[in-house]
Design a protein around this motif. Structure first.
Motif, PDB file in Angstrom:
ATOM      1  N   TRP A 104      38.012  69.954  32.844  1.00 24.76           N
ATOM      2  CA  TRP A 104      38.110  68.544  32.461  1.00 24.76           C
ATOM      3  C   TRP A 104      36.729  67.918  32.295  1.00 24.76           C
ATOM      4  O   TRP A 104      36.590  66.941  31.554  1.00 24.76           O
ATOM      5  CB  TRP A 104      38.920  67.771  33.502  1.00 24.76           C
TER       6      TRP A 104
ATOM      7  N   ASN B 134      35.692  67.434  28.848  1.00 24.03           N
ATOM      8  CA  ASN B 134      36.402  66.386  28.102  1.00 24.03           C
ATOM      9  C   ASN B 134      36.796  65.299  29.098  1.00 24.03           C
ATOM     10  O   ASN B 134      37.954  65.231  29.533  1.00 24.03           O
ATOM     11  CB  ASN B 134      37.636  66.980  27.426  1.00 24.03           C
TER      12      ASN B 134
ATOM     13  N   ARG C  24      37.740  62.317  29.311  1.00 24.92           N
ATOM     14  CA  ARG C  24      38.935  61.473  29.223  1.00 24.92           C
ATOM     15  C   ARG C  24      40.192  62.200  29.712  1.00 24.92           C
ATOM     16  O   ARG C  24      41.232  61.572  29.896  1.00 24.92           O
ATOM     17  CB  ARG C  24      39.129  60.922  27.808  1.00 24.92           C
ATOM     18  N   SER C  25      40.088  63.504  29.952  1.00 25.51           N
ATOM     19  CA  SER C  25      41.228  64.235  30.509  1.00 25.51           C
ATOM     20  C   SER C  25      41.640  63.646  31.855  1.00 25.51           C
ATOM     21  O   SER C  25      42.833  63.553  32.158  1.00 25.51           O
ATOM     22  CB  SER C  25      40.885  65.715  30.682  1.00 25.51           C
ATOM     23  N   TYR C  26      40.642  63.244  32.660  1.00 25.75           N
ATOM     24  CA  TYR C  26      40.943  62.624  33.945  1.00 25.75           C
ATOM     25  C   TYR C  26      41.710  61.315  33.736  1.00 25.75           C
ATOM     26  O   TYR C  26      42.751  61.073  34.366  1.00 25.75           O
ATOM     27  CB  TYR C  26      39.647  62.318  34.700  1.00 25.75           C
TER      28      TYR C  26
ATOM     29  N   ASN D 196      43.296  60.225  31.091  1.00 23.02           N
ATOM     30  CA  ASN D 196      44.596  60.418  30.436  1.00 23.02           C
ATOM     31  C   ASN D 196      45.653  60.884  31.427  1.00 23.02           C
ATOM     32  O   ASN D 196      46.829  60.520  31.321  1.00 23.02           O
ATOM     33  CB  ASN D 196      44.462  61.420  29.297  1.00 23.02           C
ATOM     34  N   ALA D 197      45.242  61.698  32.405  1.00 21.49           N
ATOM     35  CA  ALA D 197      46.203  62.171  33.415  1.00 21.49           C
ATOM     36  C   ALA D 197      46.710  61.012  34.262  1.00 21.49           C
ATOM     37  O   ALA D 197      47.902  60.950  34.606  1.00 21.49           O
ATOM     38  CB  ALA D 197      45.557  63.238  34.291  1.00 21.49           C
TER      39      ALA D 197
ATOM     40  N   ARG E 285      37.122  56.098  28.739  1.00 24.70           N
ATOM     41  CA  ARG E 285      38.015  56.810  27.827  1.00 24.70           C
ATOM     42  C   ARG E 285      37.565  56.650  26.376  1.00 24.70           C
ATOM     43  O   ARG E 285      37.675  57.573  25.565  1.00 24.70           O
ATOM     44  CB  ARG E 285      39.454  56.290  27.982  1.00 24.70           C
TER      45      ARG E 285
ATOM     46  N   ASN F  91      34.515  58.779  25.851  1.00 22.31           N
ATOM     47  CA  ASN F  91      34.734  60.115  26.393  1.00 22.31           C
ATOM     48  C   ASN F  91      33.509  60.584  27.182  1.00 22.31           C
ATOM     49  O   ASN F  91      33.049  61.728  27.038  1.00 22.31           O
ATOM     50  CB  ASN F  91      35.064  61.113  25.285  1.00 22.31           C
TER      51      ASN F  91
END
Length: 451
Positions: A83, A86, A88-90, A92-93, A143, A146
């Motif tokens: 993550w 990327n 924003r994976s955090y 987005n989760a 986000r 990113n």
């Protein structure tokens, strides 16, 4: 004139957020946290929650009728190297965990740095994704870009708490009053983090060497606004404003040059009005001048309350007495002529690195289960010799079912310290009393909200 009691009344009756709404906020944050921990999208990644902003600093104010107040907290996720590529994976989760939830799905929306949960016509809560890297770097996630952004939320809260201590706990009240002038009187426009940082930066311990520069709310308000005005007038352009707990992070993106100039001019107009009210020679003239600052909410009179009896004090302390509960009023006469401050450190869970150790006071009293709490008398104005007593009071269904509401009052063994553990969810508190010559002359309450 200072009219200290009048300021107490305007804070209690008009400015401070209602106690019931603060309790609702604690409950809502606890339930959001439960939802995040149970969400498949996060898969056990939630390590901690950290209040920040006005909630952590105790500077939330009552919103105007029909408007919302806001509160922020960070949800700390465990680091994931994949993550990290990327960021924003955090974020987005976290959004997926709430948007897919049966209750929060229709209440959640994406923002650049948070997920917002909105309670219509009451408040909104911003949940910011927060990660502590293996090397100790603390970041939040933007986000939109990113990217990770450096932060130190606990450090900022501890910086503010120290500034508040230097002003005899009056800084937080002055910030509330200034926010009231901003939100309800239209005195200026400025984001809260900028206001808090600038006013906090103005506080200097050397100014209070004689003990009266920050002795009460109106005196602190006068001096902080005048000192801020002098500093602002010396700035010919928008100054660089760094996060005091994270110097590599700047707040400059949060305002424009024109917004800075407008704020500078607004404070320059406000300062002489406060000075006029403070210097007025009669009560009537001072009330009139303060009302020109705060409007009609500033009281025209204050009724001095009669002394509170021990039985009345006990009745007002809690809605229902626990089986073993005692009250200090039943043990000693209470004449609160002095102050005592208590610090509490929270032990981190073993899997977190040392950067997670933080003071409970910097977290608005919010702490997860299975932590050790280390309370200590940080300072008192009482001259020795004196005795220290402690009280721990639990609440909530878990503590009640285990018959562990507690409430006893015990004498300190001379260490001025107390160790406790967080076992039961609920709104609890620890009180510290200083007793001199058989009279309780100082007390302090530390709320502990266990989630």
């Amino acid at each position: 004139m200072k009219l200290t009691q009048y300021f107490g009344k305007v804070l209690t009756d008009t400015v401070n957020l209602n106690a019931s709404r603060l309790e609702d906020l604690d409950t809502r944050v606890a339930r959001i946290t439960e939802a995040l921990k149970a969400a498949g999208a996060l898969d056990g990644r939630v390590l901690d929650t950290v209040p920040q902003g006005s909630w952590a600093h105790e500077t939330i104010i009552r919103p105007a009728a029909g408007l919302e107040f806001d509160a922020d907290f960070l949800v700390q996720l465990s680091e994931d190297e994949a993550w990290n590529e990327n960021p924003r994976s955090y974020a987005n989760a976290v959004y997926s965990a709430l948007s897919d939830h049966a209750i929060y799905g229709g209440m959640s929306s994406k923002k650049d740095r948070c997920v917002r949960v909105t309670y219509a016509n009451d408040c909104h809560i911003d949940i910011i994704t927060y990660v502590v890297m293996a090397n100790g770097r603390q970041v939040i996630v933007n986000r939109n870009t990113n990217q990770f952004e450096d932060t130190n939320p606990v450090g900022f809260s501890e910086w503010f708490q120290e500034k508040d201590r230097l002003t005899n706990r009056n800084l937080r009240k002055v910030i509330r009053l200034l926010k009231y002038l901003r939100d309800h009187q239209g005195a200026f426009k400025l984001k809260s983090v900028l206001l808090t940082t600038m006013v906090g930066n103005i506080v200097d311990g050397w100014r209070d060497l004689d003990g009266d520069y920050y002795e009460d709310v109106p005196t602190t308000l006068l001096h902080l606004v005048e000192d801020l005005d002098r500093w602002l007038q010396a700035q010919r352009a928008k100054p660089h404003l760094a996060d005091p707990s994270c110097p590599t992070t700047s707040f400059n993106h949060r305002w424009t040059d024109s917004q800075f100039a407008a704020f500078r001019d607004s404070i320059h107009r406000l300062a002489p009005k406060i000075r006029e009210a403070f210097d007025a020679s009669t009560v009537d003239d001072s009330i009139a001048a303060w009302r020109r600052v705060f409007g009609p909410v500033f009281p025209e009179s204050v009724v001095t309350a009669a002394p509170v009896s021990a039985s009345a004090a006990v009745k007002s302390s809690t809605g229902r007495r626990a089986p073993k509960e005692r009250f200090i009023e039943e043990m000693f006469p209470v004449q609160l002529t002095d102050t005592v401050s208590v610090r509490c450190d929270v032990s981190p869970p073993r899997e977190l690195n040392r950067v997670q150790r933080r003071a409970l006071r910097a977290g608005a009293g919010l702490v997860p289960k299975q932590r050790d709490l280390h309370f200590a008398v940080e300072g008192t104005s009482v001259k020795g010799p004196y005795d220290v007593y402690w009280k721990v009071r639990n609440s909530g269904l878990e503590a009640e079912r285990k018959q562990f509401l507690r409430g006893e009052i015990t004498r300190d063994a001379g260490q001025r310290r107390k160790k406790e553990s967080t076992l039961y969810a609920g709104n609890h508190y620890v009180e510290c009393y200083v007793v001199k010559n058989g009279i309780c002359v100082a007390r302090s309450r530390q709320p502990v909200v266990i989630i």
